[in-house]
Design a protein around this motif. Structure first.
Motif, short mmCIF file in Angstrom:
data_model
loop_
_atom_site.label_atom_id
_atom_site.label_comp_id
_atom_site.label_asym_id
_atom_site.label_seq_id
_atom_site.Cartn_x
_atom_site.Cartn_y
_atom_site.Cartn_z
N SER A 88 0.85 -1.19 0.00
CA SER A 88 0.00 0.00 0.00
C SER A 88 0.89 1.24 0.00
CB SER A 88 -0.89 0.01 1.25
OG SER A 88 -0.08 0.21 2.41
N VAL A 89 0.27 2.39 -0.22
CA VAL A 89 1.01 3.65 -0.13
C VAL A 89 1.57 3.81 1.28
CG1 VAL A 89 0.85 6.15 -0.28
CG2 VAL A 89 -0.29 4.73 -1.98
N GLU A 90 0.81 3.42 2.28
CA GLU A 90 1.28 3.51 3.67
C GLU A 90 2.50 2.62 3.90
OE1 GLU A 90 0.42 5.83 5.87
OE2 GLU A 90 -0.84 6.56 4.25
N ASP A 91 2.50 1.42 3.30
CA ASP A 91 3.67 0.54 3.39
C ASP A 91 4.88 1.22 2.77
OD1 ASP A 91 2.23 -1.59 4.55
OD2 ASP A 91 1.76 -2.45 2.58
N LEU A 92 4.69 1.83 1.60
CA LEU A 92 5.79 2.50 0.92
C LEU A 92 6.32 3.66 1.76
CD1 LEU A 92 4.40 2.39 -2.70
CD2 LEU A 92 6.37 1.15 -1.82
N LYS A 93 5.43 4.42 2.35
CA LYS A 93 5.88 5.53 3.20
C LYS A 93 6.73 5.02 4.36
CE LYS A 93 2.06 8.69 2.27
NZ LYS A 93 0.83 9.31 2.80
N GLN A 94 6.39 3.85 4.86
CA GLN A 94 7.10 3.30 6.01
C GLN A 94 8.45 2.68 5.62
OE1 GLN A 94 4.79 0.57 8.35
NE2 GLN A 94 6.47 0.15 9.76
N TYR A 95 8.52 2.01 4.47
CA TYR A 95 9.70 1.21 4.14
C TYR A 95 10.58 1.75 3.02
CZ TYR A 95 7.34 -2.17 7.11
OH TYR A 95 6.72 -2.78 8.16
N ALA A 96 10.14 2.80 2.35
CA ALA A 96 10.93 3.34 1.23
C ALA A 96 12.02 4.26 1.73
CB ALA A 96 10.02 4.09 0.26
N GLY A 97 13.19 4.12 1.11
CA GLY A 97 14.29 5.03 1.37
C GLY A 97 14.21 6.20 0.40
#
Length: 99
Positions: free
Chosen positions: A78-87
């Motif tokens: 999800s977008v929330e996952d990306l916000k959490q795990y993206a560098g």
């Protein structure tokens, strides 16, 4: 981070496109493709995942590194996952030096 105008985004995941837009890396001029050929990337500014045989044809290649826990690998993020795990996005210019 500088916005990439007229970017070619290589992904099949709409959440990545939404994330890239939210962080200001791409805008509405981006072309999103699921699979690319040489013609799709030659001389373009590309965001996503590419083999080096294609990234060396692009003007620039930008990746968003992900530090995913094992349980999320291979899952739709999800977008929330990306916000959490993206560098932070990293841009490269790849050069082929031998054939």
């Amino acid at each position: 981070m500088q916005k990439i105008v007229n970017a070619t985004v290589v992904t099949r995941h709409s959440s990545l496109v939404e994330y890239l837009t939210a962080i200001g890396l791409i805008d509405d001029s981006a072309v999103v493709v699921g699979h690319v050929s040489e013609d799709d990337v030659i001389g373009k500014d590309v965001v996503g995942v590419l083999p080096h045989s294609l990234s060396c044809l692009a003007n620039s290649f930008t990746e968003v590194p992900l530090q995913l826990p094992a349980e999320l690998r291979g899952k739709e993020l999800s977008v929330e996952d990306l916000k959490q795990y993206a560098g932070a996005p990293v841009t490269y210019q790849v050069v082929k030096i031998s054939s």
